[in-house]
Structure formats: structure tokens, C-alpha cells
Design an enzyme around this catalytic site. Structure first.
Site, PDB file in Angstrom:
ATOM      1  N   SER A  12      -9.429   0.642   3.068  1.00  0.00           N
ATOM      2  CA  SER A  12      -8.810   1.476   1.952  1.00  0.00           C
ATOM      3  C   SER A  12      -7.725   0.871   1.483  1.00  0.00           C
ATOM      4  O   SER A  12      -6.764   1.335   0.565  1.00  0.00           O
ATOM      5  CB  SER A  12      -8.131   2.875   2.977  1.00  0.00           C
ATOM      6  OG  SER A  12      -7.235   2.250   3.886  1.00  0.00           O
ATOM      7  N   SER A  56      -9.480  -1.541   7.216  1.00  0.00           N
ATOM      8  CA  SER A  56      -8.878  -1.266   5.918  1.00  0.00           C
ATOM      9  C   SER A  56      -8.387  -2.509   5.186  1.00  0.00           C
ATOM     10  O   SER A  56      -7.949  -2.391   4.060  1.00  0.00           O
ATOM     11  CB  SER A  56      -8.198  -0.158   5.828  1.00  0.00           C
ATOM     12  OG  SER A  56      -8.988   0.917   5.876  1.00  0.00           O
ATOM     13  N   LYS A  60       0.878  -1.015   0.077  1.00  0.00           N
ATOM     14  CA  LYS A  60      -0.137  -0.091   0.080  1.00  0.00           C
ATOM     15  C   LYS A  60       0.804   1.043   0.130  1.00  0.00           C
ATOM     16  O   LYS A  60       1.998   1.251   0.786  1.00  0.00           O
ATOM     17  CB  LYS A  60      -0.704  -0.018   1.324  1.00  0.00           C
ATOM     18  CG  LYS A  60      -1.901   1.005   1.334  1.00  0.00           C
ATOM     19  CD  LYS A  60      -2.765   0.707   2.611  1.00  0.00           C
ATOM     20  CE  LYS A  60      -3.960   1.431   2.998  1.00  0.00           C
ATOM     21  NZ  LYS A  60      -4.722   1.262   3.924  1.00  0.00           N
TER      22      LYS A  60
END
Lengths: 71, 458
Positions: free
Chosen positions: B132, B156, B56
Site C-alpha cells: 500500500s 506494504s 505516506k
């Protein structure tokens, strides 16, 4: 709380913090303020003693349980 | 298979599919090739040797600005070194191939990122990947890499792993150090892996454990290896099924799935956590307070550069009454491993290209936050109902179930399936958002992070 008070709160906080707020952004901000207000009421309703403090290091504990057939 | 061959296969798969999935924001081909050659030269062995992975884009990668899904951080100084968890995985022989898309500043559950374009669910490109850590889940589901890293503050890792059908692990709070990552809510931020298999998840978790003096939230516990025990079944484990709030708020399909899981595991206990609804509210308020404080300087100076929905939320958070932060923290500390539903939103999950700014919360938010926000700090593994990457050949056979083939082309039978009459290529149904140019490798620039770079954990 009277919804108009949220408008007043927003205006006062923006002035205090030096935040600009365009008119088109206002409805979204008010919507999230309403959500936070409702959830805050739930939290503040919980009785706490002055000595109650959050733990800084998380340690899991064994939760209460019952048998599946009794659920 | 040698590391160089595995990395080349991953890079080829990314090149063939990411124009549609949009999981990656940077592909580090040169770096990955060099490190793969080094792994082969050293003759490293072990479950992670030569395994390609991606992170990420809130993880520091040397030479790249740490974007955290934002436009604002594009002008930040490049990171001087990799995040600690990236270094630990590469020390075990894994090879980082790039950075992945996410919701801006990890504040969202859809990865409809207006700066980098939305990440699309490889199982159906018309739907969201969740967030996310949407890029982290989609990259695994698309078969681009077998392992990724994500972060989880309010769900997330759990939400995108669930929506993309991959394995995920949000470890217990304080077990994996967050050094070298961009924070969101220090009291609730966790890092963890997503993978195509439990074995990869366990191997990555084992390699990443260990103390880190510069993360004050680290629990003072020795590493607890997991890989050696995954073939032992559930013997010796304490298992329970969450009741109360989790049962009351779950849709029937989710309840049925949980019961099947509990039956398979021989669960005999129902666990009731006290004050779950209040804990969920407290987590929301803690997120508000810490997230808003983090971004207040940028909200003052350059609010127009924020994601529209993030901007509205963060402004509201800044305006909240301050004393509630302490009460909320005490509330969440009072709320208390068990199967429970995470996301169940039948018919939901469509991407809303261009409609996000003006619209209300995505329905998946409401479906997910009934459950995820009430389980902070506890460990949460995610298991897909049908493990395996998105595969056009396999997905075509499930067309009656509403799935649409999404990722390809591939060689062999999968390629033949792609050419089959009637096979629809979902991307033809709508425009693909413009991509910004990819970074092709670590740059030579290195310097002090800008003043607000204090927000990063170093």
C-alpha cells in the site's frame, strides 16, 4: 461448511451489527468470507494448550537451520 | 549542496513528473522552503542535512487531515503536529516536501486508489507501483525525492519497493515508534523508510530509532546505529537462505535470483521456519479482526464512501466468527534473516483503471502473499536488482526487455533521449485520472479530531 451457511452467517451478523448490505456487494463479501473460513480452518487445526498466549513484545530468536548443500 | 537548492530541485522534479506518476497527494512547497532555509541558516551537517523526503499520507503532517488514502478522513480535523518519525528526521536536517498516495487505509497492494487516482510505476506507467506504500516507492523511483516513509502490515513496504526497484526496510516489529500515524492492524503495523541508496536508508533508520512511551508495541531496546557499519560487508553477520515453504512456492526466476544473492553473500545455511503456511493464515485473520473492528463505525454510517474492494473485505471481516482472533494470535506467535523471494509475477502488474471494483484480486496479490504474509514481525530489507531512479535514457536502452520509458522530461542526455524518434510517452496511451487539488501548505485550522479520530495514534 455448506456455502449456504455463509449466507445465513452474513445475514445474521449484519442484522446483529446493524450493517446494511446492498445486493451488488454481497458476492464480494461472500468471496472473502469463504477465504477467511478456509484460512481459519487451518489455524484452528493447530493444537494449543490453554496456557499458550501470544507474546506482546516481539523478540526474534535464532531459527533452526541446515547447510545449503544439504537442502 | 545547500538544503534550499535540494528542496527546489525536488519540487521542480515533482512538478515535472507527478502529473504522470501521481505519487503525491499534497506538496508542501512553502513549508519545505521555510524549513530548508532554517537548515541552511543553522549550518546543520550530517547525512540527512537538507535531504528532501516525503511520507505516506497516513503520517500526521501539521495542518493537514491525515487521509490514510481514504475519502472519509478528508473531513477529519487537521493534525496538530507532525508524526514522531517526521519530527525525528527533520531534527536531523531532512526536509519534508509532501504526502504520498496509498491504498485506502493501507488495505491493498496496488495503490489503485479511486479517490486520488492510481499511482503509476515510474518504470512503466501502464503498471502498478505496488502498495500500500505505492506513492512512497514511486516517488523514489521517479527521482522526486531520495527518501520516503511508508508502513508495512502485510508487505506494504516490501511489495512496492520490490516492484519499483528501490531500497526499502521493514524493520523488526517494535523498533520504530508509530506515534502520530493512522493505524491499520496494531499487532502487525511497522513503519520504515524507502530510499535511492542503502546509505540513505541507514541514515534515516538511525535518526528515527529511540524510545517512545506512547507506542506500547515498542521493544525496550537501546538504539542500534547502522550507518557506520554498512561499509563492513557481510563479515560478522549471521546469514541464511529461507527454505521450505519459501522455496516450494517460488517461481524459478525468483529462486534463481535468491540463489545469486546467497552466493554473493557466501550463505551456507538454509533456514526452515516451522508452520509458515499456518502463520500466513493467522496473519490474514488477525488483519481481518483488527482492521474490521477499527472501521466498524464508518462501515455502519457511511459504507458508500469506502473503496469498493475495501468495503467488501471489511464487511466480510466484520462478519467473521470472533473467537478465532485469539487462536490466530497464538498461531502467528509460534512461527518464526534470510534472503527469500518477495514478488515474482512475470507479465503481471498492469493497472486496472475502472475495473477494480468488479474484478477479482490483482494477480500481484497472489504472487506476493505467498511469501510476505508468512514473515511478520521479522526485519525485511528490500534491494532492487538494478538500483537507480527511472531514467528515460537508461530505460530506452532496455526496451528489448519490455520496459518503457516513463518519467521525464529531464535536462541533458535524458532530455535528448525523450525527443528521440520512436520514443513512446506511455501516458499518451490512456487517460490520466482526474486529480483532486493539492494542498499547498499547512492550514491554520486546528481543533479536536472528530470522534472516530480515536483511531489515530496520538
Amino acid at each position: 461448511m455448506d456455502p449456504r451457511r455463509l449466507d445465513d452467517l452474513l445475514d445474521a451478523q449484519c442484522a446483529l451489527l446493524g450493517l446494511g448490505l446492498a445486493a451488488e456487494h454481497r458476492p464480494g463479501v461472500i468471496r472473502y468470507l469463504q477465504l477467511a473460513r478456509d484460512l481459519a480452518a487451518l489455524v484452528m487445526d493447530f493444537p494449543l494448550e490453554p496456557a499458550d498466549e501470544p507474546g506482546t513484545v516481539f523478540v526474534p530468536v535464532t531459527p533452526r537451520h541446515r547447510r545449503v548443500e544439504d537442502a | 549542496m545547500r538544503a534550499t537548492a535540494r528542496v527546489e530541485a525536488a519540487l521542480a522534479r515533482i512538478a515535472a513528473t507527478d502529473g504522470r506518476v501521481n505519487a503525491f497527494t499534497a506538496v508542501l512547497a512553502e513549508r519545505a522552503r521555510a524549513r530548508a532555509q532554517a537548515v541552511d541558516a543553522r549550518g546543520l551537517e550530517g547525512p540527512l542535512a537538507g535531504l528532501p523526503f516525503a511520507v505516506k499520507n497516513l503520517f500526521d503532517l501539521a495542518g493537514l487531515p491525515t487521509l490514510a488514502g481514504s475519502r472519509i478522513e478528508r473531513t477529519a480535523a487537521p493534525a496538530r503536529r507532525d508524526a514522531l518519525l517526521v519530527r525525528r528526521l527533520e531534527a536531523a536536517g531532512a526536509v519534508c516536501v509532501g504526502a504520498l498516495n496509498m491504498d485506502e487505509y493501507a488495505y491493498g497492494f496496488t495503490t489503485e486508489n479511486s479517490h486520488a487516482g492510481p499511482t503509476r510505476n515510474p518504470h512503466d506507467l501502464a503498471r502498478i507501483a505496488g502498495g500500500s506504500s505505492g506513492g512512497s516507492a514511486a516517488a523514489v523511483a521517479a527521482g522526486q525525492v531520495p527518501l520516503t516513509l511508508g508502513s508495512d502490515t502485510n508487505g506494504s513496504i516490501r511489495v512496492p519497493a520490490s516492484l519499483c526497484g528501490v531500497f526499502g526496510l521493514k524493520p523488526t516489529f517494535g523498533r520504530l515508534p508509530r506515534t502520530g500515524t493512522y493505524p491499520f492492524v496494531a499487532s502487525l503495523d511497522h513503519l520504515g523508510p524507502l530510499a535511492q541508496s542503502v546509505a540513505a536508508l541507514a541514515a534515516a533508520y538511525d535518526a528515527m530509532q529511540g524510545p517512545a512511551a506512547d507506542d506500547p508495541a515498542q521493544a525496550p531496546r537501546a538504539a542500534e546505529p547502522t550507518l557506520a557499519g554498512i561499509d563492513h560487508g557481510s563479515a560478522g553477520l549471521r546469514l541464511g537462505m529461507l527454505g521450505g515453504w519459501f522455496r516450494q512456492m517460488a517461481l524459478p526466476a525468483a529462486t534463481a535470483a535468491v540463489e545469486r544473492c546467497a552466493q554473493a553473500l557466501g550463505v551456507t545455511r538454509v533456514v526452515d521456519w516451522p508452520e509458515v503456511e499456518r502463520a500466513r493464515a493467522a496473519a490474514f485473520l488477525i488483519t481481518n479482526a483488527e482492521g474490521a473492528a477499527l472501521h466498524l463505525p464508518d462501515l455502519r454510517r457511511r459504507a458508500h464512501d469506502f473503496e469498493p474492494l475495501s468495503r467488501a473485505r471489511l464487511r466480510a471481516l466484520v462478519a467473521r466468527p470472533l473467537p478465532r482472533r485469539r487462536a490466530a494470535a497464538r498461531g502467528v506467535a509460534r512461527a518464526g534473516a534470510a534472503p527469500a523471494p518477495l514478488v515474482c509475477a512475470p507479465g503481471g502488474g498492469e493497472l486496472r483503471d475502472g475495473r477494480r471494483a468488479a474484478g477479482p484480486r490483482h494477480p500481484v496479490h497472489r504472487a506476493a502473499d505467498r511469501h510476505r504474509m508468512a514473515r511478520h514481525r521479522w526485519p525485511a530489507p528490500v534491494r532492487p536488482r538494478q538500483p537507480g531512479p527511472a531514467d528515460p535514457a537508461r530505460l530506452l536502452h532496455r526496451a528489448a526487455g519490455g520496459h518503457r520509458a516513463a518519467v521525464g522530461p529531464r535536462s541533458g542526455p535524458a532530455a535528448a533521449a525523450d525527443r528521440r524518434p520512436g520514443h513512446r510517452r506511455p501516458l499518451a496511451r490512456g487517460p490520466v485520472p482526474a486529480r483532486r487539488p493539492r494542498a499547498r501548505g499547512p492550514g491554520a485550522r486546528a481543533g479536536p479530531r472528530r470522534a472516530s479520530g480515536m483511531k489515530g495514534r496520538r
